[in-house]
Design a protein around this motif. Structure first.
Motif, PDB file in Angstrom:
ATOM      1  N   HIS A 153     -22.913 -11.369  -3.901  1.00 44.42           N
ATOM      2  CA  HIS A 153     -23.828 -12.047  -3.310  1.00 44.42           C
ATOM      3  C   HIS A 153     -25.104 -12.242  -3.686  1.00 44.42           C
ATOM      4  CE1 HIS A 153     -20.952 -14.284  -1.145  1.00 44.42           C
ATOM      5  NE2 HIS A 153     -20.121 -13.415  -0.670  1.00 44.42           N
ATOM      6  N   SER A 154     -25.518 -10.828  -3.973  1.00 41.27           N
ATOM      7  CA  SER A 154     -26.549 -10.585  -4.164  1.00 41.27           C
ATOM      8  C   SER A 154     -27.562 -11.543  -6.005  1.00 41.27           C
ATOM      9  CB  SER A 154     -27.214  -9.367  -4.469  1.00 41.27           C
ATOM     10  OG  SER A 154     -26.891  -8.848  -5.824  1.00 41.27           O
ATOM     11  N   GLY A 155     -26.598 -11.866  -7.076  1.00 37.96           N
ATOM     12  CA  GLY A 155     -26.568 -12.268  -7.761  1.00 37.96           C
ATOM     13  C   GLY A 155     -27.129 -11.753  -9.171  1.00 37.96           C
ATOM     14  N   ASN A 156     -27.224 -10.090  -8.236  1.00 42.89           N
ATOM     15  CA  ASN A 156     -28.271  -9.462  -9.659  1.00 42.89           C
ATOM     16  C   ASN A 156     -27.586  -8.465 -10.988  1.00 42.89           C
ATOM     17  OD1 ASN A 156     -30.195 -10.482  -8.667  1.00 42.89           O
ATOM     18  ND2 ASN A 156     -30.680  -8.635  -6.574  1.00 42.89           N
ATOM     19  N   PHE A 157     -25.678  -8.534 -10.443  1.00 42.38           N
ATOM     20  CA  PHE A 157     -24.855  -7.864 -10.824  1.00 42.38           C
ATOM     21  C   PHE A 157     -24.314  -8.553 -11.759  1.00 42.38           C
ATOM     22  CE2 PHE A 157     -27.226  -5.482  -7.405  1.00 42.38           C
ATOM     23  CZ  PHE A 157     -27.478  -3.936  -8.537  1.00 42.38           C
ATOM     24  N   THR A 158     -23.412  -8.010 -12.455  1.00 44.53           N
ATOM     25  CA  THR A 158     -22.555  -9.001 -13.328  1.00 44.53           C
ATOM     26  C   THR A 158     -21.035  -8.502 -12.824  1.00 44.53           C
ATOM     27  OG1 THR A 158     -22.833  -7.306 -15.123  1.00 44.53           O
ATOM     28  CG2 THR A 158     -23.656  -8.609 -15.728  1.00 44.53           C
ATOM     29  N   LEU A 159     -20.273  -8.770 -12.673  1.00 46.47           N
ATOM     30  CA  LEU A 159     -18.777  -8.099 -12.713  1.00 46.47           C
ATOM     31  C   LEU A 159     -18.471  -7.036 -13.659  1.00 46.47           C
ATOM     32  CD1 LEU A 159     -16.546 -11.693 -13.099  1.00 46.47           C
ATOM     33  CD2 LEU A 159     -17.495 -10.554 -11.416  1.00 46.47           C
ATOM     34  N   HIS A 160     -19.000  -6.586 -14.651  1.00 45.16           N
ATOM     35  CA  HIS A 160     -18.715  -5.688 -15.504  1.00 45.16           C
ATOM     36  C   HIS A 160     -19.349  -4.031 -13.958  1.00 45.16           C
ATOM     37  CE1 HIS A 160     -17.704  -2.056 -18.207  1.00 45.16           C
ATOM     38  NE2 HIS A 160     -18.856  -2.264 -18.587  1.00 45.16           N
ATOM     39  N   ASP A 161     -20.764  -4.570 -13.900  1.00 47.42           N
ATOM     40  CA  ASP A 161     -21.492  -3.909 -12.602  1.00 47.42           C
ATOM     41  C   ASP A 161     -20.995  -3.070 -12.136  1.00 47.42           C
ATOM     42  OD1 ASP A 161     -23.678  -3.616 -15.037  1.00 47.42           O
ATOM     43  OD2 ASP A 161     -24.860  -5.029 -14.324  1.00 47.42           O
ATOM     44  N   ILE A 162     -20.859  -4.095 -11.311  1.00 44.56           N
ATOM     45  CA  ILE A 162     -19.982  -4.150  -9.989  1.00 44.56           C
ATOM     46  C   ILE A 162     -18.543  -3.634  -9.345  1.00 44.56           C
ATOM     47  CG2 ILE A 162     -18.682  -5.191  -8.028  1.00 44.56           C
ATOM     48  CD1 ILE A 162     -20.747  -7.650  -8.773  1.00 44.56           C
ATOM     49  N   LYS A 163     -17.807  -3.976 -11.359  1.00 50.57           N
ATOM     50  CA  LYS A 163     -16.949  -2.427 -11.145  1.00 50.57           C
ATOM     51  C   LYS A 163     -16.798  -0.770 -12.028  1.00 50.57           C
ATOM     52  CE  LYS A 163     -12.781  -2.274 -13.661  1.00 50.57           C
ATOM     53  NZ  LYS A 163     -12.091  -0.806 -14.436  1.00 50.57           N
ATOM     54  N   ASN A 164     -18.127  -0.825 -12.592  1.00 52.55           N
ATOM     55  CA  ASN A 164     -18.520  -0.058 -13.036  1.00 52.55           C
ATOM     56  C   ASN A 164     -19.214   1.320 -11.338  1.00 52.55           C
ATOM     57  OD1 ASN A 164     -17.923  -0.017 -15.602  1.00 52.55           O
ATOM     58  ND2 ASN A 164     -20.125  -0.115 -16.376  1.00 52.55           N
ATOM     59  N   GLU A 165     -19.612   0.657 -11.025  1.00 50.01           N
ATOM     60  CA  GLU A 165     -20.358   0.593  -9.204  1.00 50.01           C
ATOM     61  C   GLU A 165     -19.754   0.902  -8.188  1.00 50.01           C
ATOM     62  OE1 GLU A 165     -23.216   2.711  -7.111  1.00 50.01           O
ATOM     63  OE2 GLU A 165     -23.653   1.554  -9.078  1.00 50.01           O
ATOM     64  N   THR A 166     -18.541   0.791  -8.317  1.00 49.60           N
ATOM     65  CA  THR A 166     -17.833   0.365  -7.235  1.00 49.60           C
ATOM     66  C   THR A 166     -15.869   1.044  -7.084  1.00 49.60           C
ATOM     67  OG1 THR A 166     -17.338  -1.751  -7.008  1.00 49.60           O
ATOM     68  CG2 THR A 166     -18.988  -0.746  -5.995  1.00 49.60           C
ATOM     69  N   GLY A 167     -15.729   0.379  -8.388  1.00 47.75           N
ATOM     70  CA  GLY A 167     -14.268   0.612  -8.874  1.00 47.75           C
ATOM     71  C   GLY A 167     -13.531  -0.298  -8.623  1.00 47.75           C
ATOM     72  N   ILE A 168     -14.025  -1.135  -8.052  1.00 47.12           N
ATOM     73  CA  ILE A 168     -12.616  -2.556  -7.716  1.00 47.12           C
ATOM     74  C   ILE A 168     -13.229  -3.445  -8.479  1.00 47.12           C
ATOM     75  CG2 ILE A 168     -12.789  -4.727  -5.285  1.00 47.12           C
ATOM     76  CD1 ILE A 168     -13.027  -1.926  -4.588  1.00 47.12           C
ATOM     77  N   SER A 169     -11.609  -3.626  -8.667  1.00 47.25           N
ATOM     78  CA  SER A 169     -11.049  -4.711 -10.136  1.00 47.25           C
ATOM     79  C   SER A 169     -12.475  -5.730  -9.958  1.00 47.25           C
ATOM     80  CB  SER A 169      -9.877  -4.561 -10.208  1.00 47.25           C
ATOM     81  OG  SER A 169      -9.473  -5.458  -9.836  1.00 47.25           O
ATOM     82  N   LYS A 170     -12.005  -7.108 -10.633  1.00 43.54           N
ATOM     83  CA  LYS A 170     -12.267  -8.526 -10.813  1.00 43.54           C
ATOM     84  C   LYS A 170     -11.397  -8.810  -9.877  1.00 43.54           C
ATOM     85  CE  LYS A 170     -12.102 -11.601 -14.034  1.00 43.54           C
ATOM     86  NZ  LYS A 170     -12.523 -12.290 -15.274  1.00 43.54           N
ATOM     87  N   SER A 171     -10.013  -8.384  -9.786  1.00 45.88           N
ATOM     88  CA  SER A 171      -9.344 -10.095  -9.407  1.00 45.88           C
ATOM     89  C   SER A 171      -9.594  -9.046  -7.802  1.00 45.88           C
ATOM     90  CB  SER A 171      -7.748  -9.164  -9.623  1.00 45.88           C
ATOM     91  OG  SER A 171      -7.773  -8.130  -9.574  1.00 45.88           O
ATOM     92  N   THR A 172      -9.399  -8.119  -7.078  1.00 49.21           N
ATOM     93  CA  THR A 172      -9.641  -6.951  -6.236  1.00 49.21           C
ATOM     94  C   THR A 172     -10.562  -8.100  -5.836  1.00 49.21           C
ATOM     95  OG1 THR A 172      -8.426  -5.213  -7.299  1.00 49.21           O
ATOM     96  CG2 THR A 172      -9.886  -5.658  -4.938  1.00 49.21           C
ATOM     97  N   LEU A 173     -11.660  -8.107  -5.836  1.00 49.77           N
ATOM     98  CA  LEU A 173     -12.985  -8.303  -5.844  1.00 49.77           C
ATOM     99  C   LEU A 173     -12.736  -9.848  -5.757  1.00 49.77           C
ATOM    100  CD1 LEU A 173     -15.975  -8.504  -5.396  1.00 49.77           C
ATOM    101  CD2 LEU A 173     -16.556  -9.170  -7.421  1.00 49.77           C
ATOM    102  N   TYR A 174     -11.778 -10.804  -5.867  1.00 49.36           N
ATOM    103  CA  TYR A 174     -12.447 -12.172  -6.081  1.00 49.36           C
ATOM    104  C   TYR A 174     -11.054 -12.371  -4.573  1.00 49.36           C
ATOM    105  CZ  TYR A 174     -14.512 -13.610 -10.123  1.00 49.36           C
ATOM    106  OH  TYR A 174     -15.238 -13.971 -10.837  1.00 49.36           O
ATOM    107  N   ARG A 175     -10.510 -11.742  -4.571  1.00 49.67           N
ATOM    108  CA  ARG A 175      -9.086 -11.631  -3.522  1.00 49.67           C
ATOM    109  C   ARG A 175     -10.191 -11.304  -1.946  1.00 49.67           C
ATOM    110  NH1 ARG A 175      -5.288  -9.310  -5.700  1.00 49.67           N
ATOM    111  NH2 ARG A 175      -6.282  -7.522  -4.962  1.00 49.67           N
ATOM    112  N   SER A 176     -10.729 -10.360  -2.378  1.00 47.20           N
ATOM    113  CA  SER A 176     -11.254  -9.845  -1.200  1.00 47.20           C
ATOM    114  C   SER A 176     -13.031 -10.744  -0.403  1.00 47.20           C
ATOM    115  CB  SER A 176     -12.297  -9.192  -1.250  1.00 47.20           C
ATOM    116  OG  SER A 176     -11.633  -7.264  -1.692  1.00 47.20           O
TER     117      SER A 176
END
Length: 184
Positions: A153-176
């Motif tokens: 939601h901050s808009g400052n991170f790419t999906l790749h950055d989010i995955k590397n930082e949290t371990g959450i995959s793109k599909s899990t993020l979108y589902r959440s």
């Protein structure tokens, strides 16, 4: 005598399908109370009761055996005792020449192996659940999901950055994200 044999299977836990296929053809049916490959007392009892000229009818190969080795052993016993085995689903018998192509025979063999694998997997899952083990992929901690949603939601991170930082995959993020939008 014509004997039948059934046991709970991955897609026929109550043996209804098997009984429907063989009950009218058999004089005596041996029914295993469990699906486990161990302690198959009814199978042992049936093999002890067979005599020369008897017939064993099973709905399909996996009902009789859990491995190709076990199937071969049972076939050897029956051959030695001059007992025929009929597999209804496969439409084959141990005392008649095969009238199918190699491709058809391989299809039967592959189906047997698939059934054995499914049966084994479901027994393993049931045993694990009995011992309190959780089945499936472990859930990601809610803290990581909340952090991933905030980063998104901050808009400052790419999906790749989010995955590397949290371990959450793109599909899990979108589902959440979908679930958090529905809860608002």
């Amino acid at each position: 005598m014509i004997f039948g044999y059934v046991r709970p299977l991955y897609n026929d836990e109550t043996c209804e399908k098997q009984l429907k296929a063989i009950s009218e053809k058999c004089q005596t049916i041996y029914r295993e109370p469990h699906a486990s490959p161990k302690k198959r007392h009814q199978l042992e009892e049936m093999l002890m009761a067979i005599q020369q000229g008897d017939t064993i009818i099973v709905e399909r190969m996996v009902a009789l055996a859990d491995t190709t080795r076990q199937l071969q052993d049972i076939l050897n016993i029956c051959e030695k005792d001059s007992v025929s085995i009929q597999f209804c689903n496969e439409a084959i018998s141990n005392n008649q020449p095969l009238t199918c192509t190699l491709q058809q025979m391989m299809k039967h063999y592959i189906q047997f192996q698939t059934d054995v694998a499914k049966q084994s997997a479901l027994i393993g899952i049931a045993n694990a659940r009995e011992h309190g083990k959780t089945i499936g992929r472990p859930r990601k901690p809610d803290v990581n999901i909340q952090k991933a949603i905030s980063m998104y939601h901050s808009g400052n991170f790419t999906l790749h950055d989010i995955k590397n930082e949290t371990g959450i995959s793109k599909s899990t993020l979108y589902r959440s994200l979908e679930n958090s939008d529905e809860n608002r």
